[in-house]
Enzyme design. Structure first.
Site, short mmCIF file in Angstrom:
data_model
loop_
_atom_site.label_atom_id
_atom_site.label_comp_id
_atom_site.label_asym_id
_atom_site.label_seq_id
_atom_site.Cartn_x
_atom_site.Cartn_y
_atom_site.Cartn_z
N GLU A 81 33.73 103.83 99.07
CA GLU A 81 34.61 103.95 97.89
C GLU A 81 33.84 104.04 96.58
OE1 GLU A 81 37.22 100.64 98.39
OE2 GLU A 81 38.57 101.73 99.72
N GLU A 112 26.54 94.15 118.60
CA GLU A 112 26.05 93.17 117.62
C GLU A 112 24.99 92.23 118.20
OE1 GLU A 112 28.85 89.33 117.53
OE2 GLU A 112 29.93 91.15 116.96
#
Length: 274
Positions: A81, A112
């Site tokens: 953004e 992960e």
């Protein structure tokens, strides 16, 4: 120091399946209301991190967010953004998620758990000591993130973190830790809830304050925003009209010609002043 994962502790509520929809919403909202206070308690830590981010970016460095699952997705969202909001290059703020692009939409099993992969992913960007890396992990125990920060520290790369547990392994590894302790989740262990909200709030603060300090906002307006849809073009026209004495058509013409609110306003004054 002792480490307790409060994000994994039992919810303050039980028998959720017996609650009405209104009771569920009221209690979730009650828990959510505690998050801004927890973030507020970390203002000094957030400030300290931003104060090292800004000079790095001013000197040509980049900001990296790293995480897995919800934490990784939040970093990717905040990074993605920045270009449309502030008109900065797409490689200035980079979001990296364990498991790659696929993991943004679909969980990638065991992504992960690697202590080496995070550093390997950073190396694809030719990371250097000009850059800064923020690890994001609600638990504070994600191997992918901890491993990356360890290697960053070895290579003189400044490290920060956003976690929701106190005294976590991640916070101990980060040079600038932010520990937003939000307590047990409404649904036990569901850290996409309060912990996720807390991480989003902190990311908003980091990117917004950084961009303001870099001069990407004038007054209170996004003068460098990308004009990527009709709504934003209309907003840009109105912003120009607020800044200089022109009508809608002239403002639209200036915006179309110069490509941004900042450039349009500057061009107007340059022409006016000869």
């Amino acid at each position: 120091m002792d480490f307790t994962r409060t994000t994994e502790q039992a919810s303050n509520y039980n028998h959720l399946e017996k609650m009405t929809v209104k009771e569920l919403l009221t209690n979730i909202n009650k828990e959510d209301n505690t998050v801004p206070t927890a973030v507020g308690n970390e203002i000094a830590s957030i400030e300290a991190l931003i104060n090292v981010i800004v000079p790095k970016l001013e000197q040509g460095g980049r900001l990296f967010y790293m995480g897995a699952g919800t934490s990784g997705r939040l970093g990717v969202v905040d990074a993605s953004e920045c270009p449309p909001t502030f008109g900065v290059p797409h490689d200035l703020v980079v979001g990296i998620i364990a498991g790659g692009e696929t993991a943004i939409r679909k969980a990638v099993e065991y992504a992960e758990d690697s202590t080496e992969q995070g550093w390997k992913d950073l190396q694809e960007y030719i990371i250097s000591d000009k850059d800064i890396v923020i690890g994001i992990a609600a638990s504070g125990t994600t191997p992918y993130v901890i491993g990356a920060l360890k290697e960053c520290n070895k290579n003189n790369i400044i490290t920060g973190c956003i976690t929701c547990n106190k005294n976590s392994p991640l916070a101990k590894e980060a040079q600038y830790p932010i520990e937003v302790v939000v307590g047990p989740e409404f649904v036990t262990g569901s850290s996409r809830m309060k912990a996720g909200t807390a991480q989003k709030l902190v990311l908003n603060m980091i990117s917004t304050a950084t961009m303001i300090r870099l001069g990407k906002v004038q007054g209170n307006k996004m003068v460098d925003m990308q004009l990527s849809n009709v709504k934003l073009v209309d907003r840009g026209i109105r912003m120009i009209m607020d800044e200089i004495p022109v009508e809608n058509n002239k403002a639209s013409e200036l915006l179309k010609k110069h490509g941004s609110v900042r450039n349009a306003v500057n061009a107007y004054y340059n022409e006016k002043n000869g």
